[in-house]
Write an enzyme that holds these catalytic residues in place. Structure first.
Site, PDB file in Angstrom:
ATOM      1  N   ASN A 119       0.887  -1.207   0.036  1.00  0.00           N
ATOM      2  CA  ASN A 119       0.229  -0.026   0.089  1.00  0.00           C
ATOM      3  C   ASN A 119       0.788   1.393  -0.202  1.00  0.00           C
ATOM      4  OD1 ASN A 119      -1.762   2.056   0.464  1.00  0.00           O
ATOM      5  ND2 ASN A 119      -2.200   1.285   2.630  1.00  0.00           N
ATOM      6  N   TRP A 120       0.980   1.986  -1.128  1.00  0.00           N
ATOM      7  CA  TRP A 120       1.787   3.279  -1.318  1.00  0.00           C
ATOM      8  C   TRP A 120       1.393   4.361  -0.676  1.00  0.00           C
ATOM      9  CZ3 TRP A 120       5.103   3.194  -6.565  1.00  0.00           C
ATOM     10  CH2 TRP A 120       5.944   2.111  -6.543  1.00  0.00           C
ATOM     11  N   LYS A 121       0.145   4.439  -0.357  1.00  0.00           N
ATOM     12  CA  LYS A 121      -0.439   5.325   0.449  1.00  0.00           C
ATOM     13  C   LYS A 121      -0.208   6.643  -0.639  1.00  0.00           C
ATOM     14  CE  LYS A 121      -0.307   3.351   4.822  1.00  0.00           C
ATOM     15  NZ  LYS A 121      -0.219   3.411   6.198  1.00  0.00           N
TER      16      LYS A 121
ATOM     17  N   GLU B 290      -5.769  -4.740  10.434  1.00  0.00           N
ATOM     18  CA  GLU B 290      -4.643  -3.628  10.659  1.00  0.00           C
ATOM     19  C   GLU B 290      -4.882  -2.894  11.834  1.00  0.00           C
ATOM     20  OE1 GLU B 290      -2.443  -2.533   6.884  1.00  0.00           O
ATOM     21  OE2 GLU B 290      -4.288  -1.444   6.922  1.00  0.00           O
TER      22      GLU B 290
ATOM     23  N   GLY C 278       2.447   2.058  10.822  1.00  0.00           N
ATOM     24  CA  GLY C 278       3.403   3.175  10.756  1.00  0.00           C
ATOM     25  C   GLY C 278       4.149   3.579  12.065  1.00  0.00           C
TER      26      GLY C 278
ATOM     27  N   GLY D   5       3.023  -1.303   4.413  1.00  0.00           N
ATOM     28  CA  GLY D   5       2.773   0.095   3.856  1.00  0.00           C
ATOM     29  C   GLY D   5       4.076   0.782   3.511  1.00  0.00           C
ATOM     30  N   GLY D   6       4.799   1.187   4.750  1.00  0.00           N
ATOM     31  CA  GLY D   6       6.079   1.703   4.509  1.00  0.00           C
ATOM     32  C   GLY D   6       7.090   0.862   3.716  1.00  0.00           C
TER      33      GLY D   6
HETATM   34  P1  PGA Z   1       2.753   0.091   7.435  1.00  0.00           P
HETATM   35  O1  PGA Z   1       1.286   0.501   7.091  1.00  0.00           O
HETATM   36  O2  PGA Z   1       3.280  -0.999   7.080  1.00  0.00           O
HETATM   37  O3  PGA Z   1       3.441   1.505   7.169  1.00  0.00           O
HETATM   38  O4  PGA Z   1       2.390   0.250   9.168  1.00  0.00           O
HETATM   39  C1  PGA Z   1       0.480  -0.770   6.737  1.00  0.00           C
HETATM   40  C2  PGA Z   1      -0.951  -0.044   6.262  1.00  0.00           C
HETATM   41  O5  PGA Z   1      -1.422   0.893   6.574  1.00  0.00           O
HETATM   42  O6  PGA Z   1      -1.660  -0.786   5.455  1.00  0.00           O
END
Ligand code: PGA
Length: 236
Positions: free
Chosen positions: A8-10, A161, A167, A220-221
């Protein structure tokens, strides 16, 4: 069940970031035992889709509108994501629930829109830190599932999640992940993939992905850098 490793690149990524797909392809060398998905910002889906396909990966959206078209400035329909080359869409991410006030009813409508368009919805659920401290995590997630899952049969992925793990570098204990995934499995049935998300990284991926009823990860990250994402894919 084949694992799904979803990035998930957001709100990250410009055209230049497509180079990460090529780098990832070089690392994968045409083979991964897990299904690989990248959900870039909507602006990159059409350009990324052929590049992803070439390395055996898929692309998805991060959100969609419940309607197929109409006067909804700035919104994107599931049909548009499909048309751009997506095969999945994330709905109900906690950042959307928080930043855009999305209720479970809205998330459910989006998940049903995804299926209508021929996409697999990835429905996100998870408790806040205060809710876990109060021991309410199963009540909260149970309510989110009851309100957010699409009606009827069709493709479905659920992502657990915990909000406090996103994050932050924090993760629940392996026992807590196992307990919640068991709880979600009872509600969702045998055929549904249940992903864990929240601070998944190369150093903890193998341990988390080995838990029963964890059928993949939403990352995410650590999905932004091909090396880290590849390490997580390899752990699956
Ligand atoms: P993260 O984010 O791996 O940066 O904690 C996960 C997400 O929000 O899908």
């Amino acid at each position: 069940m084949k694992s799904l490793i979803a990035g998930n690149w957001k709100m990250n990524g410009l055209m230049a970031s497509l180079a990460e797909i090529e780098r990832l392809g070089g690392l994968l060398k045409g083979g991964a035992s897990a299904e690989v998905l990248i959900c870039p910002p909507a602006t990159l889906i059409a350009a990324m889709a052929p590049a992803a396909r070439a390395i055996g990966a898929e692309v998805g959206g991060q959100d969609c509108h419940p309607k197929a078209s109409g006067a909804h400035t700035g919104d994107i329909a599931a049909e548009m994501l499909k048309d751009a080359g997506a095969s999945y869409v994330i709905v109900g991410h906690s950042e959307r629930r928080a930043d855009h006030g999305e209720s479970s009813a809205v998330v459910k409508a989006k998940a049903e829109a995804a299926r209508r368009a021929g996409l697999t919805p990835i429905v996100c659920v998870g408790e806040t830190e205060a809710e876990r401290r109060a021991g309410k995590q199963e009540a909260v997630v149970g309510e989110q599932l009851a309100g957010s899952l699409p009606d009827g049969a069709g493709p479905l992925v659920i992502a657990y999640e915990p909000v406090w793990a996103i994050g932050t570098g924090l993760t629940p204990t392996i026992e807590d992940i196992a307990a919640m995934h068991r709880f979600i499995r009872q509600k969702a049935g045998a055929g549904v993939r249940i992903l864990y998300g929240g601070s998944v990284k190369p150093s903890n991926a193998a341990e988390i992905l080995a838990v029963e009823d964890v059928n993949g990860a939403l990352v995410g990250g650590a999905s932004l850098k091909a090396d880290d994402f590849y390490a997580i894919i390899s752990a699956a």
